[in-house]
Write an enzyme that holds these catalytic residues in place. Structure first.
Site, short mmCIF file in Angstrom:
data_model
loop_
_atom_site.label_atom_id
_atom_site.label_comp_id
_atom_site.label_asym_id
_atom_site.label_seq_id
_atom_site.Cartn_x
_atom_site.Cartn_y
_atom_site.Cartn_z
CE LYS A 1 -0.64 1.86 3.56
NZ LYS A 1 0.16 3.17 4.40
CG ASP B 1 -3.69 1.83 6.50
OD1 ASP B 1 -4.27 2.80 6.69
OD2 ASP B 1 -2.48 2.10 6.75
#
Length: 282
Positions: A14, A142
């Protein structure tokens, strides 16, 4: 998936194309506006189903970085508890082998990415519960974005997501980390508390170059090598170079794979001790 079988999934790295911190919350978290994006490389999960019990094994370059914690504390074991599989003949366990290719505490969502990959495997096999996002968010802010692993705008603590049809998909990416872990908590604590405004409107090619990572100054104070990495990346003339998340990893986006590969070779020659990974935006 049958009663017994082997499956694989990638925990995609990410990156935060932008990360605007808008304020501190009473619960100790922060309100943010961010643009999540994902690289087509990362950790690799191999799962053997139909086992007597759940089990986790960690291999790969950064396996030792996870060796200090009990296996039961690993986020993947938490996923197996939070997203249970139907009980059958007593052979419902999943043996998970994690090939840990991403550095730990690096701003690349490593643990969250791994959790997202395992959640995808479980839910694709046994159905997606209506509350999957809530379950995922309890594992980390996240994690919902990493389950989706598509470019998305995140608000609140990052768990409120709007998927973006990204014109940046396919751009070449170079990830660089100084091999120095950086915990998220101290970086957020170092934020100066000043709201510098929201993300702009428009296409990502309009928005992202004008955007910021409001955690960068605090992270650079804790790990000065971040500034050196960003300087080295900018010297390779990328479309964008920025710190990801709370650091210490940084990324650069290039208009071609050839430009990225040339930059990778240059940085490998000048800074051989830094960790690097190449890929493209999903």
């Amino acid at each position: 998936m049958g009663a017994c079988g082997d499956v694989k999934a990638t925990g995609y790295a990410k990156i935060n194309l932008a990360l605007h911190v808008r304020g501190r919350r009473a619960d100790g978290y922060h309100d943010i506006e961010t643009i999540f994006a994902f690289v087509d490389a990362g950790d690799v999960l191999s799962v053997r189903t139909g086992q007597a019990e759940d089990r986790l094994q960690v291999a790969g370059e950064f396996a030792d970085a996870l060796g200090g914690s009990p296996v039961g504390d690993n986020i993947l074991m938490q996923v197996l508890g939070a997203f249970p599989r139907p009980v059958g003949n007593g052979h419902d366990g999943w043996h998970v082998t994690l090939e840990k290719n991403l550095p730990v505490a690096a701003g690349l969502g490593g643990g969250s990415a791994d959790a997202g990959a395992l959640i995808r495997l479980i839910c694709d096999s046994h159905g997606w519960p209506d509350d999957w996002q809530e379950r995922a968010a309890k594992l980390g802010a996240d994690v919902p974005a990493c389950v989706i692993s598509q470019t998305a705008r995140g608000t609140g603590t990052g768990t409120e997501l709007t998927v973006i049809d990204s014109e940046l998909t396919g751009m070449a990416v170079l990830l660089v980390n100084p091999r120095k872990p950086l915990a998220t908590g101290p970086v957020f604590k170092a934020w100066n508390g000043i709201d510098q405004g929201p993300l702009a409107e428009g296409t990502l090619r309009d928005i992202v170059p004008k955007a910021r990572n409001d955690l960068e100054d605090g992270a650079r104070a804790l790990v000065p090598a971040i500034g050196q990495i960003i300087g080295a990346l900018k010297a390779t003339h990328p479309w964008l170079a920025r710190m990801s998340g709370s650091g210490a990893s940084c990324f650069a986006l290039y208009e071609s794979a050839e430009a990225r590969d040339a930059a990778d070779a240059e940085i490998a020659m000048r800074y051989p001790d830094w960790w690097r990974m190449k890929g493209t935006l999903r």
